[in-house]
Design an enzyme around this catalytic site. Structure first.
Site: not given
Ligand code: DAT
Ligand code: MG
Length: 149
Positions: A9, A49, A112, A115, A126
């Site tokens: 990212k 997303y 974080n 991805h 994707e």
């Molecule tokens: P991942 O990236 O582990 O697949 P995800 O698909 O649930 O996680 O979410 C996509 C991204 O969105 C994640 O990397 C960071 C952001 N995100 C997820 N939950 C969040 C939250 N509660 N607050 C802020 N950002 C969040």
């Molecule tokens: Mg995800």
């Protein structure tokens, strides 16, 4: 062989972590079959997303992922979708297991650094969203015989 979509990212690129992150997958034995730097448009980010549309963090997430270049890759190998998710660690770096990429390099959920596709179906979607078929390279490695029995 299974393939997944992984992406350093904008925070990982800005912090100079691209090489270290890619190295982890190479060291594990996985093969990179597609790799490029790009800046994602809002349209593509919203598609990528899409499952999070409407959530409170969605706009911030799209702002962030489009805020600078990312390094996108397709990585191939045995059980690569689940294994790379394990190597990344939990979404919230503070909850990620020690030694995982997110625990090693991050503290905030919105920063974080990486991805990774969460299922075979997401991986297919994707990969198709970010790579044209001709951008993926089919090749063998002599070292594969020392990685796979
Ligand atoms: P991942 O990236 O582990 O697949 P995800 O698909 O649930 O996680 O979410 C996509 C991204 O969105 C994640 O990397 C960071 C952001 N995100 C997820 N939950 C969040 C939250 N509660 N607050 C802020 N950002 C969040
Ligand atoms: Mg995800």
């Amino acid at each position: 062989m299974e393939r997944t979509y992984l992406m350093v990212k904008p925070d990982g690129v800005q912090r100079g972590l691209v090489g270290q992150i890619i190295s982890r997958f190479e060291q594990r034995g996985y093969k990179i079959v597609g790799l490029k730097m790009m800046q994602i448009s809002r349209e593509v980010a919203e598609k990528h997303y899409g499952e999070h549309a409407g959530k409170p963090f969605f706009q911030g997430l799209v702002d962030f992922i489009t805020s600078g270049p990312v390094v996108a890759m397709v990585v191939e190998g045995k059980d690569v979708v689940a294994t790379t998710r394990e190597m990344m660690g939990a979404t919230n770096p503070l909850k990620a297991a020690p030694g995982t990429i997110r625990a090693t390099f991050g503290v905030d959920v919105g920063r974080n650094v990486i991805h990774g596709s969460d299922s075979l179906e997401s991986a297919r979607r994707e990969i198709a969203l970010f790579f044209r078929p001709e951008e993926l390279v089919d090749y063998g490695r002599a070292i594969d015989a020392w990685i796979y029995e």
